[in-house]
Design an enzyme around this catalytic site. Structure first.
Site, PDB file in Angstrom:
ATOM      1  N   ASP A  29       0.869  -1.172   0.000  1.00 37.87           N
ATOM      2  CA  ASP A  29       0.000   0.000   0.000  1.00 37.87           C
ATOM      3  C   ASP A  29       0.913   1.232   0.000  1.00 37.87           C
ATOM      4  OD1 ASP A  29      -2.065   1.800   0.095  1.00 37.87           O
ATOM      5  OD2 ASP A  29      -3.177   0.735   1.654  1.00 37.87           O
TER       6      ASP A  29
HETATM    7  C1  BGC Z   1      -4.967   3.293   0.150  1.00 30.12           C
HETATM    8  C2  BGC Z   1      -5.036   2.339  -1.006  1.00 30.12           C
HETATM    9  C3  BGC Z   1      -4.858   3.098  -2.295  1.00 30.12           C
HETATM   10  C4  BGC Z   1      -3.551   3.835  -2.254  1.00 30.12           C
HETATM   11  C5  BGC Z   1      -3.247   4.633  -3.497  1.00 30.12           C
HETATM   12  C6  BGC Z   1      -3.744   4.179   0.090  1.00 30.12           C
HETATM   13  O1  BGC Z   1      -3.818   5.195   1.025  1.00 30.12           O
HETATM   14  O2  BGC Z   1      -4.982   2.575   1.354  1.00 30.12           O
HETATM   15  O3  BGC Z   1      -6.263   1.657  -0.995  1.00 30.12           O
HETATM   16  O4  BGC Z   1      -4.942   2.211  -3.376  1.00 30.12           O
HETATM   17  O5  BGC Z   1      -3.562   4.754  -1.175  1.00 30.12           O
HETATM   18  O6  BGC Z   1      -4.038   5.758  -3.559  1.00 30.12           O
END
Ligand code: BGC
Length: 866
Positions: free
Chosen positions: A258
């Site tokens: 993530d």
């Molecule tokens: C989220 C993800 C997301 C990523 C990119 C993170 O803060 O938890 O679900 O895909 O950001 O935006």
């Protein structure tokens, strides 16, 4: 995050090595192909030609992409959030579908696949290779700020939705990214909390949806979550990343982090992570070059990561067709009518009718002259919750517009009133005086997140509204700034002090809005702590009601900024009996019917923080006031899960849960209210009566002062917990009303294979016994109560959404595989069936199962492995 675009050069090297010219139209239909040995051989020789530095750079992303390597003719592989539209495309709008919880409420596998395919087409049109979805974390508590993105509390239902979504998407040549692996079932302290989950519970509840995504849908990527799981961060947790997902499930795609969820480059490199996003901050040359030289990380392990990235690219055909900036396939439009249709269907099918006293719905347009549409979610519409799932639609139909469009010139007259102040209005309407008797509050700002030392500024603010706090925004003094350098990320805290004068004694609402992750706030009223979201942010927008005497009350609000997000702050006070506008009450008394559009929005329900179980401030009072003024008060709720309805559920005849319904929510709502569409959604999560009834209530937050979240309820999550604890919910799992009636009959259960591989077929008749066409969700539960191992009373193991004309009967057939009867035996380390008689029950929710039959699996081997 700013998304960098890359110029994509057609990779001539790979064009040569992959001579098959893929017909783009065919790619759009066909599932991604397997990687051929010839392709693998070429990928291997490509890796051999890379320097260690090039290799390390390649496993660190750049923004929303796997980096391009022009020297090797490797294109950038672009990514976009998700999951309910193609979000990260430089701010360009995109079809916005009902969010995951709503999709799960439809129980419609085909719809999941249509939505997956629609998002895939939108992604192709925008040059995106990886979509960052679906999100599949299990709904453990209604408080989780991201429940709206996920597929509810049951792993069987969630798996079916995930498989449909991923298969549909990947059929268009776009990889899905199943997220957030693993144990990311809350949003507080998301970088630091440790989800402590026993193995059986992981296997039976929290893993199956990921497992189905990998094994059944062959998902191209898995995203590791922020949190720790059983003591180690997900991005470096080899127990799950390597031993389980790679070795046991044979996952051959990419394991990515993530965004900023990597904490240790060496541990991540050895712990199964292939790609650090959004940049190679830890899996970086500075950390990995010495680690390779000293033998802490093997170069072969790094090669393997690159091999997986390139194999995934080859499998999806990205190395032999360009996919940049929407130019790849002019046949795919940015705005596709098939996608609009799927978005509308997702809103229609997801709405769950929970209460319809005296069959108030459907409404007869010709008999209703005036409808008051009221409430914070009535206009503008709320398509999705906040955070990375927040897609911007091309067009958005709010409940107000939906009703106006549907009523037309000859239908009911639609009145509108918001009925409640916005959070900003509440804050601006709340006056204070400083200790010096001036209007406003004294604001002291500290150059740390602990309110320590002397303040660096002391000012007066008229109200508690601040759109963001960074030291730079507060201190316009280069000398002070110079003294603060090195304080990165810049941390700040503030103390706002003032006196609030209550005009009359009574019950007052106090409401706060903060920024969630990286921030914190607390409020002291007359010296007493009344909100404490300082170290653990329990909700973006909490509120409480307190009794105040007339006169002066001291108020101190403290907030801090310690992370990446801009910490906005709002705070306000209002008397409970003044919060609802007089105009709303007057209009409600004269209208034939009131529609209250209640619920959350991107500021109150979002990634990066949790939400309250209660509706946002003033909404209980609004519903109560509307119900007092008008017996025909219909409540429609926008939320990612259950809300506390105790204050008004017995006073309103109609309750509809509409979740976050996407771009066409208002159209679908009007169609349902007026009977053009028969509601067919069924709850994908149990709706409790009281917060404390939830099986995870007592241990949802970390234990004591630790960051360990103990999943003490084990496998007894959701309906498994309510039934085990013998607690009656308000609305059970699987529940949903229709304007027609259905009858289940003639259940026949037939074992189709036995022994170590028992398969069973269950078939029954389902009839529409009413006068309107409609869809019923037939649900099949299996009970294995003979087992010596504690088992849930029953578990969902099959379902079918069936469309039926009035009077029509359809024969429904459901096949059950061995997993339907098994539990995970932690001693034997395998799925196991306890031989004996299993009960199969069929009906329309977990507590209404009119059909029952037993199947004899006494010959099932106790040590079946599957
Ligand atoms: C989220 C993800 C997301 C990523 C990119 C993170 O803060 O938890 O679900 O895909 O950001 O935006």
């Amino acid at each position: 995050m700013l998304r960098l675009r890359h110029t994509l050069r057609v990779p001539t090297f790979l064009l040569a090595l992959l001579p098959i010219i893929i017909n783009l139209a065919a790619v759009a239909q066909a599932p991604a192909a397997a990687v051929t040995p010839a392709q693998q051989g070429k990928i291997d020789s490509l890796i051999k030609g890379m320097t260690l530095a090039q290799k390390i750079d390649y496993i660190g992303g750049t923004g929303f992409a796997v980096r391009a390597v022009p020297a090797l003719n490797l294109p950038a592989l672009e990514m976009s959030d998700g999951p309910y539209g193609t979000r990260s495309n430089a701010g360009f709008p995109s079809t916005t579908y009902a969010a995951g919880i709503g999709l799960a409420a439809s129980w419609d596998r085909d719809l999941a696949s249509r939505i997956g395919a629609g998002i895939g087409r939108d992604a192709r049109a925008r040059g995106v290779h990886f979509m960052l979805g679906p999100g599949v974390n299990i709904y453990r508590s209604p408080r989780n700020g991201r429940n709206f993105e996920y597929f509810g509390e049951d792993p069987f239902l969630a798996s079916a939705m995930a498989v449909g979504y991923i298969t549909g998407m990947q059929g268009t040549g776009v990889s899905a990214t199943i997220k957030h692996f693993l144990g990311n079932n809350s949003e507080f302290l998301r970088h630091d909390s440790d989800s402590v989950i026993d193995e059986r519970t992981l296997r039976e509840i929290y893993l199956p949806t990921f497992e189905a995504g990998v094994k059944k849908a062959h998902v191209g990527a898995v995203m590791d979550s922020y949190n720790l799981v059983n003591g180690a961060h997900a991005t470096q947790n080899s127990t799950y990343n390597t031993d389980l997902v790679r070795k046991e499930w044979h996952f051959d795609g990419i394991m990515m982090s993530d965004w900023n969820a990597t904490y240790d480059g060496v541990a991540a490199a050895n712990g199964g992570l292939d790609l650090e996003m959004p940049t190679g901050k830890f899996m970086a040359r500075a950390n990995l070059e010495p680690a390779v030289q000293s033998g802490k990380v093997s170069e072969a392990a790094i090669d393997e990561k690159i091999r997986r990235i390139l194999s995934t690219a080859a499998r999806f055909g990205w190395l032999d067709r360009p996919q940049p900036n929407g130019q790849a396939d002019p046949a795919i439009s940015y705005l596709d009518t098939r996608n609009n249709a799927a978005a509308l269907d997702s809103a229609r099918e997801s709405a769950v009718l929970l209460k319809n006293a005296n069959a108030l719905l459907p409404l007869n347009k010709s008999q209703i002259k005036t409808i008051l549409v009221v409430g914070p979610d009535a206009f503008p519409g709320v398509a999705v919750g906040g955070g990375s799932a927040g897609v911007v639609p091309f067009h958005l139909v709010s409940p107000l517009e939906g009703l106006i469009n549907s009523a037309g010139a000859s239908g009911p007259h639609i009145l509108y009133e918001r009925g409640l102040p916005t959070m900003v209005e509440l804050a601006r309407n709340t006056d204070f005086t400083t200790t010096g008797g001036k209007p406003g509050l004294t604001v002291q700002t500290f150059p740390n997140d602990t309110l320590s030392g002397p303040p660096i500024s002391t000012t007066t603010a008229p109200h508690v509204t601040s759109s963001g706090m960074t030291i730079e925004s507060i201190v316009d003094n280069p000398d002070v700034m110079a003294g603060l350098s090195g304080n990165t990320p810049r941390r700040a805290s503030r103390r706002w002090s003032g006196t609030y004068t209550a005009a009359a004694p009574g019950r007052y609402i106090l409401a706060v809005e903060g920024a969630g992750e990286g921030s914190g706030n607390r409020v002291l009223l007359d010296g007493k702590l009344v909100f404490d979201d300082w170290s653990l942010v329990r909700a973006f927008q909490p509120h409480i009601s307190v009794d105040l005497t007339a006169g002066a009350h001291t108020v101190v609000i403290e907030d801090k900024q310690g992370g990446n997000f801009s910490a906005h702050l709002r705070f306000g006070i209002v008397r409970e009996d003044k919060v609802v506008s007089d105009r709303a009450k007057q209009l409600a008394a004269t209208a034939d019917l009131v529609l209250v559009s209640a619920g959350f929005n991107h500021s109150s329900e979002s990634e990066g923080g949790d939400r309250t179980f209660a509706l946002p401030f003033g909404q209980d009072q609004l519903i109560e006031a509307m119900a007092a003024a008008n017996l025909k008060t219909v409540v429609a709720v926008t939320s990612g899960g259950n809300v506390d309805s105790t204050a008004w559920i017995d006073r309103v005849p109609v309750l509809l849960e509409t979740w976050y319904a996407g771009q066409s929510g208002g159209t679908a709502l009007a169609e349902i209210l007026f009977g053009d569409v028969n509601p067919s959604g069924h709850l994908p999560a149990t709706f409790e009566r009281r917060a404390e009834d939830n099986p995870a209530f007592a241990n949802y937050y970390p234990e004591g002062d630790s960051k360990r979240v103990l999943y003490k309820e084990g496998i007894f999550v959701g309906y498994r917990g309510y039934q085990h604890n013998k607690v009656n919910p308000l609305f059970p799992f699987g529940y949903g009303l229709s304007y027609t009636t259905f009858k289940f009959a003639n259940l026949t259960v037939t074992p189709t294979s036995a022994g170590t591989d028992p398969h069973v077929n269950a078939s029954f008749d389902l009839t529409n016994t009413g006068t309107r066409k409609g869809a019923e969700v037939a649900q099949l539960y299996v009970a294995g109560n003979h087992s010596k191992t504690p088992r849930p009373v029953r578990e969902l193991k099959g379902f079918e959404r069936v469309d039926l004309a009035p009077g029509e009967t359809k024969h429904v057939s459901i096949n059950l595989d061995p997993r339907a009867f098994a539990f995970y035996d932690t001693a034997a380390k395998k799925w196991t069936i306890d031989p004996g008689n299993f009960t199969l029950e069929v009906g329309d929710n977990v507590e209404s199962l009119p059909l029952k039959a037993t199947v004899d699996l006494t010959s099932a081997a106790a040590s079946t492995a599957f």
